[in-house]
Design a protein around this motif. Structure first.
Motif, mmCIF file in Angstrom:
data_model
loop_
_atom_site.group_PDB
_atom_site.id
_atom_site.type_symbol
_atom_site.label_atom_id
_atom_site.label_comp_id
_atom_site.label_asym_id
_atom_site.label_seq_id
_atom_site.Cartn_x
_atom_site.Cartn_y
_atom_site.Cartn_z
ATOM 1 N N LEU A 144 106.434 -15.181 125.165
ATOM 2 C CA LEU A 144 106.622 -15.601 123.783
ATOM 3 C C LEU A 144 105.526 -15.010 122.908
ATOM 4 N N GLU A 145 105.869 -14.739 121.657
ATOM 5 C CA GLU A 145 104.898 -14.117 120.755
ATOM 6 C C GLU A 145 103.653 -14.971 120.592
ATOM 7 N N GLU A 146 103.831 -16.302 120.517
ATOM 8 C CA GLU A 146 102.676 -17.197 120.320
ATOM 9 C C GLU A 146 101.741 -17.204 121.522
ATOM 10 N N ASN A 181 110.952 -18.789 127.938
ATOM 11 C CA ASN A 181 111.934 -19.473 127.115
ATOM 12 C C ASN A 181 111.226 -20.521 126.274
ATOM 13 N N GLY A 182 111.968 -21.160 125.382
ATOM 14 C CA GLY A 182 111.356 -22.102 124.464
ATOM 15 C C GLY A 182 110.842 -21.406 123.221
ATOM 16 N N LEU A 242 102.796 -24.183 120.876
ATOM 17 C CA LEU A 242 104.220 -24.496 120.800
ATOM 18 C C LEU A 242 104.478 -25.939 120.395
ATOM 19 N N ALA A 243 103.478 -26.805 120.545
ATOM 20 C CA ALA A 243 103.659 -28.237 120.308
ATOM 21 C C ALA A 243 103.505 -28.555 118.825
ATOM 22 N N GLU A 287 113.340 -31.777 120.986
ATOM 23 C CA GLU A 287 113.058 -31.401 122.366
ATOM 24 C C GLU A 287 111.598 -31.679 122.687
ATOM 25 N N LEU A 288 111.102 -31.079 123.759
ATOM 26 C CA LEU A 288 109.788 -31.443 124.278
ATOM 27 C C LEU A 288 108.659 -31.154 123.300
#
Length: 583
Positions: free
Chosen positions: A331-333, A291-292, A186-187, A235-236
């Motif tokens: 999440l899919e990832e 979420n995210g 996600l990063a 965001e993060l």
């Protein structure tokens, strides 16, 4: 004006009129709730510690009226709070013959449970009980919203909720995001390297929830909602502005209920579909949806429905037994394909003593556990969990205590992981600001590579607010709830009934120096010292439909993190403001 005998007769007729309907809604409340799992700033899913009734702002008192209001409102000590259900039941209070108007407030008690205060304005003249249905669709106006329709056998509610948050980080990930987020899919463009980043996120959820009695004892209920969320700014984990929409709730169920002549309750229910789910305060199961990522709204956490949930529940008075099959909506990832089967018990053996036990088994999963020379699968995981809580009424000065301990094993290999906590505090209810002081010790084991068994605790789907299972508003993003020993010193302060201040001080230690499975840069620790953090949360409840939550956190990395960053680090500061509005 009527004399007291006339008032008693009127109250009795009103009570009998709503009692059957109340039993129905109370029985299905764990399933009918549009927002049971809660979010960081929400009270949904909090345990109710006490329900009070005041008349004309506390100017009058009447025991008969109080009993009638409590039965009509249908919320009891030990229940999990659901604002949509309470809004619905408040309309039943308003239908009582001696009531001119009614409202309620929810405030957090010293031990973390909720106090609900129902304020009733008494009518000057007793009026006949309204026999017609209530709700917006009956032409009564928008004062009944979100109740669209309700009579003695059916109810239809609307949900319209907005969560909006502004979040700011200064030196996120201690100013070294390229190190501490390495390997996180996600990063993409993580925050922290350029000083301060601020972003906005918001969500809107709309839905319909209903129930209808098929017979005197069997009813059908269901719900459906759609949610749209978005994030704007860096965001993060990313600086990409994005929005996402999708189905949130979509479930159907049946419930059977009965009461004894002595007032005992007997309930069975079956449910299937997309639905939030949690067990107790969420140390093991709370975040049924992620979420995210492409869904945005990383910090405000608007989504919480599993996909799907199969659930069966049996209630015998104050004892509850539930069986469930849970497929978290990941999440899919990061989708691990995890499926959880479980059975959970909770009950009160004494008015102030609550006990619980749970057994989980994971028949399917692609999640992995890592050791220096092997990789294991979560598939086959087994969890045995025990809980106990001593919780006197939140309105009195007293000691409270709670504890939970769980063991993890695996049918496919030797696993011996432990997690749990012990918490004790004292509520001072007779002095200014009604302070509560508490200490919590929690431990989630890490893996010792010198032993045969694998001992690293699997956090599964733990979650909740900053006073539940977000252990440090900043540090949680690095350490989470595995291979960690946390000492939490916390106070709750109530400057006024609508304000709550919650300062916290955290000390974090590692259980073992081997940290494989955590952040890549922290796979092997040179010290058990993970750091310390100071948090402050201020919550203002304007009314049950409008809540504001402001939080700030300052985190100093421990020796283990400083060495992993070669001494090149900054202390981490974050601040946020969240608004939750229900219409």
């Amino acid at each position: 004006m009527l004399d007291w005998k006339s008032w008693w007769a009127v109250a009795g007729r009103g009570c009998r009129r709503v009692l059957q309907w109340v039993v129905l809604v109370w029985a299905i409340s764990p399933f009918f709730s549009p927002a049971m799992a809660g979010s960081d700033g929400d009270y949904s899913g909090r345990r109710i510690g006490a329900v009070q009734v005041v008349f004309d702002g506390g100017q009058k008192e009447n025991a008969a009226y109080r009993d009638a209001v409590l039965k009509a409102f249908g919320a009891f000590s030990g229940d999990l709070y659901d604002p949509s259900r309470s809004d619905l039941m408040l309309n039943q209070v308003r239908r009582l013959a001696f009531v001119k108007d009614a409202s309620y407030q929810a405030r957090l008690g010293g031990n973390g449970s909720l106090e609900l205060v129902v304020d009733v304005a008494l009518s000057d003249v007793a009026r006949p009980l309204d026999e017609v249905p209530i709700g917006v669709l009956r032409g009564r106006g928008w004062q009944d919203f979100p109740t669209l329709y309700a009579d003695d056998r059916s109810a239809l509610l609307a949900k319209l909720e907005n969560k909006t948050m502004v979040f700011s980080n200064t030196h996120a990930f201690f100013g070294r995001p390229e190190v501490l987020t390495a390997g996180n899919p996600l990063a993409r463009v993580p925050s922290g390297s350029d000083g301060t980043d601020t972003w906005l996120e918001s969500s809107v959820e709309a839905g319909l929830y209903g129930l209808s009695a098929l017979s005197d004892r069997i009813s059908v209920f269901g719900g459906a909602s759609y949610i749209v969320s978005g994030s704007w700014g860096p965001e993060l984990f990313t600086d990409e502005t994005r929005a996402h929409g999708g189905v949130e709730d979509a479930y159907l169920g049946f419930v059977g209920r009965d009461t004894t002549d002595q007032g005992g309750l007997r309930v069975f229910s079956l449910l299937y579909g997309r639905k939030p789910f949690q067990v107790d305060n969420g140390m093991i199961l709370r975040l049924a949806s992620a979420n995210g990522g492409e869904r945005a709204a990383l910090q405000s956490n608007p989504r919480d429905a599993a996909n799907p949930l199969a659930h069966a529940m049996f209630v015998y008075d104050r004892h509850k037994l539930e069986f469930f099959r849970l497929d978290p909506d990941e999440l899919e990832e990061l989708d691990t394909g995890t499926v959880i089967n479980g059975v959970n018990y909770e009950g009160r053996v004494l008015p102030e003593l609550r006990l619980g036990a749970m057994w989980l088994q994971v028949p399917k999963s692609r999640a992995s556990y890592f050791t220096p020379d092997a990789v294991y699968s979560r598939e086959g995981l087994r969890v045995a969990d025990l809980r106990a809580a001593y919780e006197p009424a939140p309105g009195q000065s007293s000691l409270y205590a709670r504890a939970e301990i769980a063991h993890q094993s695996n049918e496919n290999f030797d696993m011996d992981a432990w997690g749990g906590y012990a918490e004790a505090g004292w509520q001072f209810r007779d002095i200014a600001w009604r302070p509560t002081l508490s200490y919590r010790y929690s431990k989630f084991t890490g893996d010792n590579p010198d032993t045969k068994a694998f001992e690293r605790w699997d956090p599964l789907y733990a979650g909740g607010a900053g006073d539940e299972w977000v252990q440090g508003l900043n540090q949680y993003k690095v350490v989470q709830t595995s291979n960690v020993i946390a000492h939490r010193f916390m106070a709750r302060l109530n400057p006024s009934p609508r304000w709550e201040l919650t300062p916290q001080f955290w000390l974090f230690k590692a259980d073992t120096l081997n940290n494989l499975g955590g952040a890549q840069a922290l796979s092997v620790l040179s010290s058990r010292d993970l750091g310390k953090e100071i948090n402050l949360t201020a919550r203002y409840v304007a009314n049950p439909k409008l809540i504001f939550v402001m939080s700030a956190a300052y985190t100093i990395p421990g020796t283990a993190i400083r060495r992993a960053l070669n001494g090149d680090y900054q202390n981490w500061f974050s601040a946020s403001a969240l608004m939750i509005a229900r219409f």
